[in-house]
Structures are given as C-alpha cells and as structure tokens.
Write a protein that holds these residues in place. Structure first.
Motif, PDB file in Angstrom:
ATOM      1  N   LEU A 115       2.064   8.956  13.845  1.00 16.16           N
ATOM      2  CA  LEU A 115       1.673   8.138  12.618  1.00 16.16           C
ATOM      3  C   LEU A 115       0.998   6.687  13.230  1.00 16.16           C
ATOM      4  O   LEU A 115      -0.017   6.436  12.353  1.00 16.16           O
ATOM      5  CB  LEU A 115       3.090   7.526  11.858  1.00 16.16           C
ATOM      6  N   PHE A 116       1.441   6.241  14.242  1.00 14.41           N
ATOM      7  CA  PHE A 116       0.855   4.738  14.795  1.00 14.41           C
ATOM      8  C   PHE A 116      -0.444   5.262  15.300  1.00 14.41           C
ATOM      9  O   PHE A 116      -1.670   4.459  15.193  1.00 14.41           O
ATOM     10  CB  PHE A 116       1.740   4.127  15.666  1.00 14.41           C
ATOM     11  N   SER A 117      -0.662   6.335  16.007  1.00 14.78           N
ATOM     12  CA  SER A 117      -1.967   6.691  16.714  1.00 14.78           C
ATOM     13  C   SER A 117      -2.904   6.889  15.631  1.00 14.78           C
ATOM     14  O   SER A 117      -4.206   6.558  15.758  1.00 14.78           O
ATOM     15  CB  SER A 117      -1.859   7.749  17.713  1.00 14.78           C
ATOM     16  N   LYS A 118      -2.483   7.663  14.554  1.00 18.63           N
ATOM     17  CA  LYS A 118      -3.534   8.020  13.485  1.00 18.63           C
ATOM     18  C   LYS A 118      -3.987   6.678  12.751  1.00 18.63           C
ATOM     19  O   LYS A 118      -5.039   6.373  12.289  1.00 18.63           O
ATOM     20  CB  LYS A 118      -2.964   8.970  12.632  1.00 18.63           C
ATOM     21  N   HIS A 119      -2.844   5.894  12.490  1.00 19.36           N
ATOM     22  CA  HIS A 119      -3.337   4.689  11.917  1.00 19.36           C
ATOM     23  C   HIS A 119      -4.276   3.897  12.637  1.00 19.36           C
ATOM     24  O   HIS A 119      -5.229   3.332  12.050  1.00 19.36           O
ATOM     25  CB  HIS A 119      -1.909   3.666  11.774  1.00 19.36           C
ATOM     26  N   ILE A 120      -4.006   3.830  13.889  1.00 17.91           N
ATOM     27  CA  ILE A 120      -5.113   3.025  14.718  1.00 17.91           C
ATOM     28  C   ILE A 120      -6.517   3.489  14.736  1.00 17.91           C
ATOM     29  O   ILE A 120      -7.300   2.742  14.788  1.00 17.91           O
ATOM     30  CB  ILE A 120      -4.451   2.934  16.231  1.00 17.91           C
ATOM     31  N   SER A 121      -6.644   4.759  14.646  1.00 21.25           N
ATOM     32  CA  SER A 121      -7.798   5.397  14.477  1.00 21.25           C
ATOM     33  C   SER A 121      -8.712   5.207  13.383  1.00 21.25           C
ATOM     34  O   SER A 121      -9.880   5.513  13.412  1.00 21.25           O
ATOM     35  CB  SER A 121      -7.585   6.875  14.587  1.00 21.25           C
ATOM     36  N   THR A 122      -7.904   4.860  12.406  1.00 15.31           N
ATOM     37  CA  THR A 122      -8.788   4.415  11.111  1.00 15.31           C
ATOM     38  C   THR A 122      -9.405   3.059  11.036  1.00 15.31           C
ATOM     39  O   THR A 122      -9.563   2.500   9.944  1.00 15.31           O
ATOM     40  CB  THR A 122      -8.096   4.682   9.930  1.00 15.31           C
ATOM     41  N   PRO A 179      -1.091  10.389   4.654  1.00 17.35           N
ATOM     42  CA  PRO A 179      -1.210   9.302   3.535  1.00 17.35           C
ATOM     43  C   PRO A 179      -1.343   7.951   4.099  1.00 17.35           C
ATOM     44  O   PRO A 179      -2.106   7.090   3.499  1.00 17.35           O
ATOM     45  CB  PRO A 179      -0.059   9.621   2.662  1.00 17.35           C
ATOM     46  N   GLN A 180      -0.394   7.618   4.892  1.00 14.58           N
ATOM     47  CA  GLN A 180      -0.560   6.178   5.466  1.00 14.58           C
ATOM     48  C   GLN A 180      -1.738   5.742   5.970  1.00 14.58           C
ATOM     49  O   GLN A 180      -2.298   4.704   5.703  1.00 14.58           O
ATOM     50  CB  GLN A 180       0.805   6.109   6.396  1.00 14.58           C
ATOM     51  N   PRO A 181      -2.206   6.480   7.058  1.00 20.36           N
ATOM     52  CA  PRO A 181      -3.470   5.868   7.590  1.00 20.36           C
ATOM     53  C   PRO A 181      -4.766   5.960   6.514  1.00 20.36           C
ATOM     54  O   PRO A 181      -5.325   4.995   6.517  1.00 20.36           O
ATOM     55  CB  PRO A 181      -3.684   7.067   8.682  1.00 20.36           C
ATOM     56  N   LEU A 182      -4.840   6.866   5.712  1.00 17.69           N
ATOM     57  CA  LEU A 182      -5.821   7.008   4.867  1.00 17.69           C
ATOM     58  C   LEU A 182      -5.710   6.059   3.806  1.00 17.69           C
ATOM     59  O   LEU A 182      -6.756   5.282   3.541  1.00 17.69           O
ATOM     60  CB  LEU A 182      -5.766   8.244   4.087  1.00 17.69           C
ATOM     61  N   ALA A 183      -4.509   5.715   3.373  1.00 18.76           N
ATOM     62  CA  ALA A 183      -4.443   4.491   2.570  1.00 18.76           C
ATOM     63  C   ALA A 183      -4.766   3.045   3.082  1.00 18.76           C
ATOM     64  O   ALA A 183      -5.510   2.260   2.366  1.00 18.76           O
ATOM     65  CB  ALA A 183      -2.733   4.451   1.884  1.00 18.76           C
ATOM     66  N   GLN A 184      -4.370   3.053   4.402  1.00 18.91           N
ATOM     67  CA  GLN A 184      -4.568   1.713   5.046  1.00 18.91           C
ATOM     68  C   GLN A 184      -6.465   1.920   5.342  1.00 18.91           C
ATOM     69  O   GLN A 184      -6.822   0.488   5.121  1.00 18.91           O
ATOM     70  CB  GLN A 184      -4.031   1.608   6.452  1.00 18.91           C
ATOM     71  N   SER A 185      -6.822   2.844   5.457  1.00 20.08           N
ATOM     72  CA  SER A 185      -8.329   2.910   5.543  1.00 20.08           C
ATOM     73  C   SER A 185      -9.003   2.329   4.522  1.00 20.08           C
ATOM     74  O   SER A 185     -10.042   1.446   4.434  1.00 20.08           O
ATOM     75  CB  SER A 185      -8.886   3.975   6.140  1.00 20.08           C
ATOM     76  N   TYR A 186      -8.572   2.726   3.209  1.00 18.71           N
ATOM     77  CA  TYR A 186      -9.077   2.166   1.878  1.00 18.71           C
ATOM     78  C   TYR A 186      -8.759   0.646   2.000  1.00 18.71           C
ATOM     79  O   TYR A 186      -9.490  -0.106   1.127  1.00 18.71           O
ATOM     80  CB  TYR A 186      -8.390   3.099   0.732  1.00 18.71           C
ATOM     81  N   ARG A 187      -7.686   0.167   2.314  1.00 19.91           N
ATOM     82  CA  ARG A 187      -6.995  -1.031   2.024  1.00 19.91           C
ATOM     83  C   ARG A 187      -8.177  -2.030   2.575  1.00 19.91           C
ATOM     84  O   ARG A 187      -8.549  -2.882   2.115  1.00 19.91           O
ATOM     85  CB  ARG A 187      -5.787  -1.160   2.580  1.00 19.91           C
ATOM     86  N   TYR A 188      -8.659  -1.762   3.997  1.00 16.51           N
ATOM     87  CA  TYR A 188      -9.483  -2.485   4.359  1.00 16.51           C
ATOM     88  C   TYR A 188     -11.047  -2.128   4.140  1.00 16.51           C
ATOM     89  O   TYR A 188     -11.755  -3.126   3.988  1.00 16.51           O
ATOM     90  CB  TYR A 188      -9.556  -2.304   6.093  1.00 16.51           C
TER      91      TYR A 188
END
Lengths: 278, 146
Positions: A115-122, A179-188
């Motif tokens: 989760l965290f590595s995918k999150h960072i990748s976005t 879902p989590q990384p993709l949602a955060q990519s949209y947030r930024y």
C-alpha cells in the motif's frame, strides 16, 4: 442507525491465526468472549489477550478510528476493529481475520508495505517547478474555498488499507495500484497549488492504473472516513481521458500571496520559530 | 525472522465470487466480468466453428447439426443474455468512468453517502433496460421460434 438494546452475552470469536515460526498456513481458533453492550471488536480481542491467549497478535494504536492501524476482516467484511461494535455485526459468533490482499505477518497483522509503496509511486505531494519557492517560501499559495472543496473529501484518508482489501480487482491483479493510491493521486491533481499531473498520469494512466477499476464500489462502502475512493478514481479517469483528447483545461498554478502589509502583529502572538531542518 | 516469512493472503478469483456482506455494485461487477468471459468464449467457438467450412461442406453441416439441438438453442439465448447485460452495463460504466453520475467531492458527514448513492438511479435504469432487452430477446428466441 438504530441500535438494538442488547444484554451481555457470550460470543464465539473465530480467529484466523498464523504464526510464521510454526505454521505453514493459517488456521482457525475459537475463543468464547463475554461481551457487554458498547464493546468493540478491539475490546473483545484485548479481552482474549488478557484472559485467554497472550500470544494473539494484532496491530492497533488510537482506539478511536483515527490512526487506521486495526483494519481487519470482520465477518467477511473489512472494517476497523476499534470502530465496530460487536453487537452491530454479531449475536452469537464472529469471524476475525487479517485483511485480504495483503500478506500476513502474524495472526491479524497484515503487511501493508505494498500500500505504502504504491502510494509513494503516485507522487502524493505538491509538485511544482518553482523549487526555490517550495524550499524558501515568500508567502502563501492562494486557494479559494471552492477549490479546496474539490479535493478536501479525499484528504481524510488514514491509509488503513480497508479499500485495498475490499477491492475485487486487487484480488486478481496484485500490481493494480488500488483505490487508496489512485484516490490520493486525484487529491493532489485537483489541488490548485499542484502542477504534477503530467508526472502522475504516467503512473495512474498505465495498464495497472485507474482504468483497471470497474466500479465495484466496495472501496467506498468500507471506507471508515467517507473518503469515497471510487468517486476519486472515476474523476481521475475523466482527467486522463480529457488529457488524452487534449480537452483538459490548462490550469494556472495558485498565485503566491505576499506577506500581509500594513498589519501590526498582536503583542501576545510570538514570532514563528526558525527552521529546524535545512 | 518475521520479515523472512509472510503468508500470502490474496483472495484471487474468490474475491469476485465470494461476495459476503457486499454491496449490489460488486455483484454487477462480477456479472460484468463473467458475461465478458462468456462472450469471449462464444466468440472463440464461433470462429472455430465457422472456420470448419474451409475444410469441407460435410464438416460444416456436421457442426450445424450439433448446434441445432435444443441445448445449444438455450446456450445461444444465454449468450444473448450475456451480451444484453454486458452492453447495457458497459454503457453505464463508460458514463461513470467519464465522471458522469458520480457527483462532486463533498464533505463527508456521518452516515457517509458515496458516489454509489449518486449513480444508483442510473444503475436501476440500466438494469431495467437490460431486463427488457432480455425479455424481448427471449420472446423472439422461444415464442417466435419456428
């Protein structure tokens, strides 16, 4: 939700155990827990640890649905153990297991590293080309309340991993961003201070990116903070499609507002401390 | 020691099928995938069968004889059902993926409502349209069949 009045009773906890030192695969173990009204699943697990088996492992911290540590599979549905009343989901028996789609470290502890590595990748941070201003700010970036509303909902993510555990696409495609990384990519992307869409779209527009989502909607159903990742992913897809068709409106980055002039500091408010980090 | 040994816990295809306490849209997602795979299987069989004509007329007629049985008639109708559902639900998904019918970001206030609530009228309409198409197809397949 109208909560039924419940009397204290015994409830059987079926817990999926796994000890990497002795087990080859997980197995189920049964515990009888005396449950009183108001007890959360986390309270029940604590009772097991204190009175029956101290070796039961779980991850938790705040006990109030804020830290996102105690995500578990409760009666087949991902939820926060601290945020779930036992009587809301069980009257006689309850199953508790580690979050699916994440490897198990021990018992109820999932390995959230993917989760965290995918999150960072976005690129989940403000990306701008004016590095000097980022490092040595001369003022605030302007943003209107309406602009804030466009992404505020998605900032409430606590990275508990429930959405990733509930997602059926994650179940068969471990490389899917989720879902989590993709949602955060949209947030930024929607943040008017940000200018990193061109960087981000290479990741989220890829074969394991946003278009792998087919709107099962479970991420939004299980999110304990109402973040609605499914909505963010669909809106991100729209941005990607508009960009592909060259119809995406070019947005000017937020202007930098200078420090306020002609205003006297109130004497009781001290100066901000100096930077502690270079 | 713990870092060396993790237990894989991906639920695989069971993640599509083993619903449990899930929402309606998840079942539509599963059905969409299964119908898609069904149509793909039909397409491959269709190519194989029609290509038999290349070998001989007899091979073609043999295959046609096999497919004229009632079992394959029902199978053909099931392919139509899969197509009708997949097409209509696909249109719903395209609209959603273009950002229609999911609403705008809003302040989450408990009890939370999500984009699923916003798109539900579209989902209900698409299911009704698919059901009408399936019923009309069924009438054509069975009531009007010679």
């Amino acid at each position: 939700m109208t909560r039924k009045l419940q009397k204290e009773t015994d409830i059987t906890f079926h817990i999926r155990r796994y000890n990497p030192d002795v087990d080859d695969k997980p197995h189920w173990q049964k515990f009888i827990v005396h449950v009183e009204p108001g007890m959360t699943v986390l309270d029940g697990l604590h009772q097991i640890r204190e009175t029956q088996d101290a070796s039961l492992s779980m991850r938790y911290s705040c006990r109030m649905g804020v830290c996102g540590s105690c995500g578990m599979l409760l009666n087949g549905r991902p939820a926060l153990a601290c945020n779930t009343q036992i009587f809301d989901i069980a009257s006689k028996a309850l199953t508790v297991a580690s979050l699916p789609n994440f490897d198990i470290v021990k018992d109820l502890v999932p390995d959230l590293t993917p989760l965290f590595s995918k999150h960072i990748s976005t690129y989940p941070y403000i990306v701008r080309d004016d590095a000097d201003e980022m490092l040595n700010p001369t003022g605030e970036f302007f943003q209107s309340p309406d602009e804030l509303t466009e992404y505020l909902q998605f900032t409430y993510c606590i990275k508990c991993g429930l959405c990733m555990a509930a997602c059926p696409t994650m179940a068969t495609d471990p490389n899917y961003l989720g879902p989590q990384p993709l949602a955060q990519s949209y947030r930024y992307t929607k943040d008017t201070r940000d200018d990193g869409f061109n960087l981000r779209k290479k990741v989220v527009g890829g074969s394991h990116g946003a278009f792998r989502c087919h709107y099962a909607g479970e991420c939004s159903n299980v999110c304990p903070k109402g973040v609605d990742p499914a909505r963010a992913i669909q809106l991100m897809k729209r941005e990607l499609v508009l960009d592909y068709l060259k119809l995406r409106k070019h947005r000017t980055k937020s202007a930098i507002l200078g420090k306020p002039e002609g205003v006297k500091r109130r004497p009781e408010i001290p100066e901000a401390p100096c930077f502690t980090k270079e | 020691m713990l870092q060396d040994k993790r237990c894989p816990n991906s639920i695989g295809v069971w993640g599509w099928l083993g619903g449990g306490r899930w929402g309606l849209e998840r079942y539509l997602y599963t059905l969409h995938r299964l119908t898609g795979l069904g149509i793909l299987l039909y397409f491959i069989l269709h190519i194989l069968v029609t290509s038999s004509r290349v070998f001989s007329e007899k091979a073609w007629e043999t295959w046609m004889g096999v497919f004229s049985s009632p079992v394959f008639k029902i199978g053909e109708f099931l392919v139509y059902v899969a197509f009708a559902y997949h097409a209509i639900n696909g249109i719903r998904l395209i609209l959603i993926e273009l950002g229609f019918s999911v609403g705008k970001a809003e302040e989450p206030i408990y009890p939370y409502k999500s984009s699923l609530n916003v798109q539900r009228p579209l989902m209900i309409v698409s299911i009704i349209v698919a059901a009408v198409l399936i019923a009309a197809g069924g009438y054509d397949f069975f009531a009007l069949a010679h």
